[in-house]
Motif scaffolding. Sequence first.
Motif, PDB file in Angstrom:
ATOM      1  N   GLY A 185      20.686  38.256  17.152  1.00  0.00           N
ATOM      2  CA  GLY A 185      20.062  38.020  15.844  1.00  0.00           C
ATOM      3  C   GLY A 185      18.960  37.138  15.836  1.00  0.00           C
ATOM      4  N   GLU A 226      28.236  47.966  10.204  1.00  0.00           N
ATOM      5  CA  GLU A 226      28.961  47.601   9.065  1.00  0.00           C
ATOM      6  C   GLU A 226      28.408  48.281   7.741  1.00  0.00           C
ATOM      7  OE1 GLU A 226      27.048  45.442  10.918  1.00  0.00           O
ATOM      8  OE2 GLU A 226      28.332  43.647  11.515  1.00  0.00           O
ATOM      9  N   ASN A 236      31.216  39.496  17.511  1.00  0.00           N
ATOM     10  CA  ASN A 236      30.027  38.710  16.890  1.00  0.00           C
ATOM     11  C   ASN A 236      29.898  37.399  17.565  1.00  0.00           C
ATOM     12  OD1 ASN A 236      29.398  40.769  15.356  1.00  0.00           O
ATOM     13  ND2 ASN A 236      30.071  39.851  13.194  1.00  0.00           N
ATOM     14  N   SER A 239      24.539  41.178  24.646  1.00  0.00           N
ATOM     15  CA  SER A 239      23.839  42.197  23.883  1.00  0.00           C
ATOM     16  C   SER A 239      22.705  41.192  23.337  1.00  0.00           C
ATOM     17  CB  SER A 239      24.626  42.781  22.767  1.00  0.00           C
ATOM     18  OG  SER A 239      23.373  43.421  22.032  1.00  0.00           O
ATOM     19  N   LEU A 250      27.697  40.230  20.954  1.00  0.00           N
ATOM     20  CA  LEU A 250      26.481  40.451  20.133  1.00  0.00           C
ATOM     21  C   LEU A 250      25.628  39.324  20.001  1.00  0.00           C
ATOM     22  CD1 LEU A 250      27.011  43.013  17.456  1.00  0.00           C
ATOM     23  CD2 LEU A 250      25.974  43.298  19.489  1.00  0.00           C
ATOM     24  N   ASP A 258      28.604  34.758  16.725  1.00  0.00           N
ATOM     25  CA  ASP A 258      28.467  33.424  16.131  1.00  0.00           C
ATOM     26  C   ASP A 258      29.630  33.220  15.532  1.00  0.00           C
ATOM     27  OD1 ASP A 258      28.387  35.568  14.702  1.00  0.00           O
ATOM     28  OD2 ASP A 258      27.030  34.514  13.176  1.00  0.00           O
ATOM     29  N   ASP A 290      19.887  46.400  15.909  1.00  0.00           N
ATOM     30  CA  ASP A 290      20.850  46.196  14.843  1.00  0.00           C
ATOM     31  C   ASP A 290      22.141  46.375  15.460  1.00  0.00           C
ATOM     32  OD1 ASP A 290      22.060  45.553  12.442  1.00  0.00           O
ATOM     33  OD2 ASP A 290      20.778  46.841  11.107  1.00  0.00           O
ATOM     34  N   GLU A 305      30.068  45.966   2.958  1.00  0.00           N
ATOM     35  CA  GLU A 305      29.468  44.693   3.509  1.00  0.00           C
ATOM     36  C   GLU A 305      28.752  44.049   2.566  1.00  0.00           C
ATOM     37  OE1 GLU A 305      29.461  43.803   6.588  1.00  0.00           O
ATOM     38  OE2 GLU A 305      27.923  42.370   6.374  1.00  0.00           O
ATOM     39  N   LYS A 306      29.079  42.723   2.153  1.00  0.00           N
ATOM     40  CA  LYS A 306      28.465  41.914   1.477  1.00  0.00           C
ATOM     41  C   LYS A 306      28.600  42.262  -0.073  1.00  0.00           C
ATOM     42  CE  LYS A 306      26.200  39.498   5.101  1.00  0.00           C
ATOM     43  NZ  LYS A 306      26.006  40.047   6.517  1.00  0.00           N
ATOM     44  N   ASP A 345      32.378  31.646  11.059  1.00  0.00           N
ATOM     45  CA  ASP A 345      31.095  32.234  11.090  1.00  0.00           C
ATOM     46  C   ASP A 345      30.119  31.182  10.950  1.00  0.00           C
ATOM     47  OD1 ASP A 345      29.393  35.239  10.507  1.00  0.00           O
ATOM     48  OD2 ASP A 345      28.611  33.339  10.240  1.00  0.00           O
ATOM     49  N   GLU A 370      17.776  44.449  24.670  1.00  0.00           N
ATOM     50  CA  GLU A 370      17.095  45.457  23.958  1.00  0.00           C
ATOM     51  C   GLU A 370      15.616  45.400  23.877  1.00  0.00           C
ATOM     52  OE1 GLU A 370      20.512  44.471  20.857  1.00  0.00           O
ATOM     53  OE2 GLU A 370      18.743  45.043  19.772  1.00  0.00           O
ATOM     54  N   ASN A 376      36.020  41.314   7.483  1.00  0.00           N
ATOM     55  CA  ASN A 376      35.860  41.756   8.913  1.00  0.00           C
ATOM     56  C   ASN A 376      35.518  40.015   9.730  1.00  0.00           C
ATOM     57  OD1 ASN A 376      34.564  42.264  11.450  1.00  0.00           O
ATOM     58  ND2 ASN A 376      32.613  43.048  10.494  1.00  0.00           N
TER      59      ASN A 376
HETATM   60  N1  GDD Z   1      21.690  42.365  20.069  1.00  0.00           N
HETATM   61  C1  GDD Z   1      21.663  42.241  18.735  1.00  0.00           C
HETATM   62  N2  GDD Z   1      20.671  43.072  18.342  1.00  0.00           N
HETATM   63  N3  GDD Z   1      22.274  41.617  17.998  1.00  0.00           N
HETATM   64  C2  GDD Z   1      22.146  41.489  16.860  1.00  0.00           C
HETATM   65  C3  GDD Z   1      21.327  42.142  16.056  1.00  0.00           C
HETATM   66  C4  GDD Z   1      20.409  43.009  16.734  1.00  0.00           C
HETATM   67  O1  GDD Z   1      19.687  43.771  16.187  1.00  0.00           O
HETATM   68  N4  GDD Z   1      21.403  41.698  14.840  1.00  0.00           N
HETATM   69  C5  GDD Z   1      22.645  40.943  14.695  1.00  0.00           C
HETATM   70  N5  GDD Z   1      22.830  40.598  15.937  1.00  0.00           N
HETATM   71  C6  GDD Z   1      24.017  39.675  16.186  1.00  0.00           C
HETATM   72  C7  GDD Z   1      24.021  38.227  15.696  1.00  0.00           C
HETATM   73  O2  GDD Z   1      23.410  37.407  16.587  1.00  0.00           O
HETATM   74  C8  GDD Z   1      25.428  37.797  15.784  1.00  0.00           C
HETATM   75  O3  GDD Z   1      26.020  37.276  16.662  1.00  0.00           O
HETATM   76  C9  GDD Z   1      26.113  39.237  15.090  1.00  0.00           C
HETATM   77  O4  GDD Z   1      25.175  40.217  15.468  1.00  0.00           O
HETATM   78  C10 GDD Z   1      26.202  39.212  13.476  1.00  0.00           C
HETATM   79  O5  GDD Z   1      25.115  39.151  13.017  1.00  0.00           O
HETATM   80  P1  GDD Z   1      24.982  37.929  11.641  1.00  0.00           P
HETATM   81  O6  GDD Z   1      23.690  38.050  11.278  1.00  0.00           O
HETATM   82  O7  GDD Z   1      25.626  36.871  12.068  1.00  0.00           O
HETATM   83  O8  GDD Z   1      25.957  38.832  10.606  1.00  0.00           O
HETATM   84  P2  GDD Z   1      26.832  38.440   9.535  1.00  0.00           P
HETATM   85  O9  GDD Z   1      27.268  36.768   9.862  1.00  0.00           O
HETATM   86  O10 GDD Z   1      25.842  38.107   8.195  1.00  0.00           O
HETATM   87  O11 GDD Z   1      27.940  39.236   9.266  1.00  0.00           O
HETATM   88  C11 GDD Z   1      28.711  39.684  10.022  1.00  0.00           C
HETATM   89  O12 GDD Z   1      29.737  38.693  10.630  1.00  0.00           O
HETATM   90  C12 GDD Z   1      30.576  38.807   9.526  1.00  0.00           C
HETATM   91  C13 GDD Z   1      31.924  37.933  10.463  1.00  0.00           C
HETATM   92  O13 GDD Z   1      31.320  36.700  10.835  1.00  0.00           O
HETATM   93  C14 GDD Z   1      29.302  41.292   9.808  1.00  0.00           C
HETATM   94  O14 GDD Z   1      29.879  41.868  10.740  1.00  0.00           O
HETATM   95  C15 GDD Z   1      30.223  41.276   8.561  1.00  0.00           C
HETATM   96  O15 GDD Z   1      30.775  42.399   8.275  1.00  0.00           O
HETATM   97  C16 GDD Z   1      31.445  39.898   9.091  1.00  0.00           C
HETATM   98  O16 GDD Z   1      32.186  39.831   8.161  1.00  0.00           O
END
Ligand code: GDD
Length: 342
Positions: free
Chosen positions: A9, A198, A106, A52, A6, A108, A84, A162-163, A222, A79, A175
């Motif tokens: 974002g 999530e 993920n 993605s 993914l 990142d 999401d 989540e959070k 992250d 997309e 996670n």
């Molecule tokens: N293709 C696509 N489309 N990717 C998306 C979208 C979307 O609409 N929204 C977010 N992403 C991608 C972001 O680019 C990132 O690589 C990943 O999904 C997770 O999004 P983040 O915005 O970085 O989420 P986070 O860090 O707040 O939380 C997530 O990661 C944590 C661990 O690193 C969640 O999965 C948490 O549960 C997790 O602990």
Amino acid sequence: MRAVVLVGGLGTRLRPLTLRTPKQMLPVAGKPMIEHVLAHLAEHGVEEVVLSLGYRPDAFSRAYPDATCAGVRLVYAVEPEPLDTAGAIRFAATNAGIDERFVVVNGDVLSDIDLSDLVTFHDAAAQRSAAQASIQLVGVEDPSAYGVVSTDAEGRVSAFVEKPPAGHAPGSAINAGYYVLEPEVLERIPDGRRVNIERETFPSMVADGVLHATVAKGWWIDVGTPERYVQATLDLLDRAVGDPTVAVAPSAMVATSATVTRSALGPGCRIGRNARVEDSIVFSRAVIGNGATVRRSVIGASAVVGDAATVTGLSVIGNDTEVAGGTSLDGAVLPTPDTWAT
Ligand code: GDD
Ligand code: MG
């Protein structure tokens, strides 16, 4: 084995650096974040990755025009609108014709976690108790910024929150952003709208008892905020074999009287006489003036830190932005948010 990564974002917490660049294309210790992520997947047997994409997809296809990167084949799934996390997985996996168990990452997250162990765990859980998905967990001190997960003795997930508000987390295992999914999970994700894995898909799988998780030890970060972006760079520099303290692009120009420690310097940047750069990231073509100090901060591409200026405390200076000579910035973000055209 195939993986969906993914990377769609908006990277809002890293603005202004991400106003034109997807987070996963930001440089981390000498190469774009995505290359670290893909190299790690390649080490664990992933041969093809479906990227993605949503936000600024061209940045990826331009950087990897032959659709290979860090030893893996790339398939691009763009997309039409942000779907999401779960919607993105469904869209990417369906487009790529994935019909057997696959990995989701993920894009990142950087780590040295052994993903082969997660796959082995999942296969056993699928056989034993019909698990449809398994999540990699890691322990962190403050879980409130992540998805917090508790499991029973067999590894079945009993809660996914989540959070959660600080102090309300059901444990400290979070996670880690690596999943193994059976294709049946895709059928749980409604088509044609935003779905968050999530907050929607995982909680419904918990209710059905088909979500498992296992904790790993190891390095994990992250890279979603300026603080963690700098920390990820320092971690990689500290862990590197060979030159342990700096990653300097060959075309960076560093005055002999300048001091550079635990920092990454991008191509064509210039560090002036008697300047100090510590624990920082300096992007391509940025200029750090004579006698300037940059500490624990990020200086964007072609930005200029004027002579004798001081930039510290997780300041983030956007691309093409100038810090006037002699000024002191501590924890500043420039340009200021009111001027961002998003
Ligand atoms: N293709 C696509 N489309 N990717 C998306 C979208 C979307 O609409 N929204 C977010 N992403 C991608 C972001 O680019 C990132 O690589 C990943 O999904 C997770 O999004 P983040 O915005 O970085 O989420 P986070 O860090 O707040 O939380 C997530 O990661 C944590 C661990 O690193 C969640 O999965 C948490 O549960 C997790 O602990
Ligand atoms: Mg993140």
